[in-house]
Design a protein around this motif. Sequence first.
Motif, short mmCIF file in Angstrom:
data_model
loop_
_atom_site.label_atom_id
_atom_site.label_comp_id
_atom_site.label_asym_id
_atom_site.label_seq_id
_atom_site.Cartn_x
_atom_site.Cartn_y
_atom_site.Cartn_z
N LEU A 10 -9.42 4.40 -4.16
CA LEU A 10 -8.69 3.23 -3.66
C LEU A 10 -8.88 3.00 -2.16
O LEU A 10 -9.19 1.87 -1.76
CB LEU A 10 -7.21 3.36 -4.01
CG LEU A 10 -6.32 2.17 -3.70
CD1 LEU A 10 -6.76 0.97 -4.54
CD2 LEU A 10 -4.87 2.49 -3.99
N ALA B 37 -7.18 6.67 -7.69
CA ALA B 37 -6.39 6.80 -6.46
C ALA B 37 -7.26 7.28 -5.31
O ALA B 37 -7.12 6.83 -4.18
CB ALA B 37 -5.23 7.75 -6.69
N SER C 51 3.97 5.60 -5.47
CA SER C 51 3.91 5.64 -6.94
C SER C 51 2.89 6.66 -7.42
O SER C 51 3.15 7.41 -8.37
CB SER C 51 3.55 4.27 -7.48
OG SER C 51 4.52 3.33 -7.11
N VAL D 32 0.84 -1.20 0.00
CA VAL D 32 0.00 0.00 0.00
C VAL D 32 0.87 1.25 0.00
O VAL D 32 0.62 2.20 -0.74
CB VAL D 32 -0.97 -0.02 1.20
CG1 VAL D 32 -1.65 1.32 1.40
CG2 VAL D 32 -2.01 -1.11 1.01
N TYR E 232 3.88 1.46 -1.18
CA TYR E 232 4.46 1.51 -2.53
C TYR E 232 3.47 2.09 -3.53
O TYR E 232 3.83 2.91 -4.38
CB TYR E 232 4.89 0.10 -2.93
CG TYR E 232 5.50 0.00 -4.28
CD1 TYR E 232 6.76 0.51 -4.55
CD2 TYR E 232 4.81 -0.60 -5.33
CE1 TYR E 232 7.32 0.43 -5.81
CE2 TYR E 232 5.37 -0.69 -6.59
CZ TYR E 232 6.62 -0.18 -6.82
OH TYR E 232 7.16 -0.27 -8.06
N ILE E 233 2.21 1.69 -3.44
CA ILE E 233 1.18 2.21 -4.35
C ILE E 233 1.03 3.72 -4.16
O ILE E 233 1.01 4.48 -5.13
CB ILE E 233 -0.16 1.48 -4.14
CG1 ILE E 233 -0.07 0.05 -4.66
CG2 ILE E 233 -1.31 2.23 -4.82
CD1 ILE E 233 -1.24 -0.82 -4.28
#
Length: 177
Positions: free
Chosen positions: A159, A156, A134, A128, A130-131
């Motif tokens: 999410l 996003a 990004s 999470v 990392y997401i």
Amino acid sequence: MGRLNLILLLIASFFFYGMLKQVGWENLEHYFHRVGYAGLLLLVPYGIMNLLTALAWQVLIVDSTASVSLGRLFLLRLAGESLNQLTPTASLGGEPFKALRLKASGIPWQQATASLIIHKGLMVMSLVLYIFLSLALVPFVMPVGGVRLGLLLACAVSLPGQGWPLLFCSIVIHVSS
């Protein structure tokens, strides 16, 4: 348990052989020659990642009278992850196998399952993070504006909301039991 492991190994070997045959021996030979022995270097980062994961798992098993070696945890990790990839259970099929093998190594059941749950939770949290990292870097990589950036930002924003129904259901089940 040894007989079950042998049966599972035979079944996995059968499927692996079928997969290789389906791909074609000539294709495999062609690509192996094309990549050469340098292709084995691709296994190094995967091995390092699994070794670090096994080390983190060893740190999570703290109050046990039995000690499990890092090599054993590394092999259990590889076996469990193989089962995760073979079973359609959202990367959770190998976790019961890991817990059973830890129990067979002398780790109490509660501690084995707790270490696996904490470990899986840490893996999900890192993904999470990392997401979101990004997504924070997207405006620097993609041109500002445009339909793609707007769609990505809309996804996003939605999410975090995807987990609320699951959280609500787990609370309802916990309260009702």
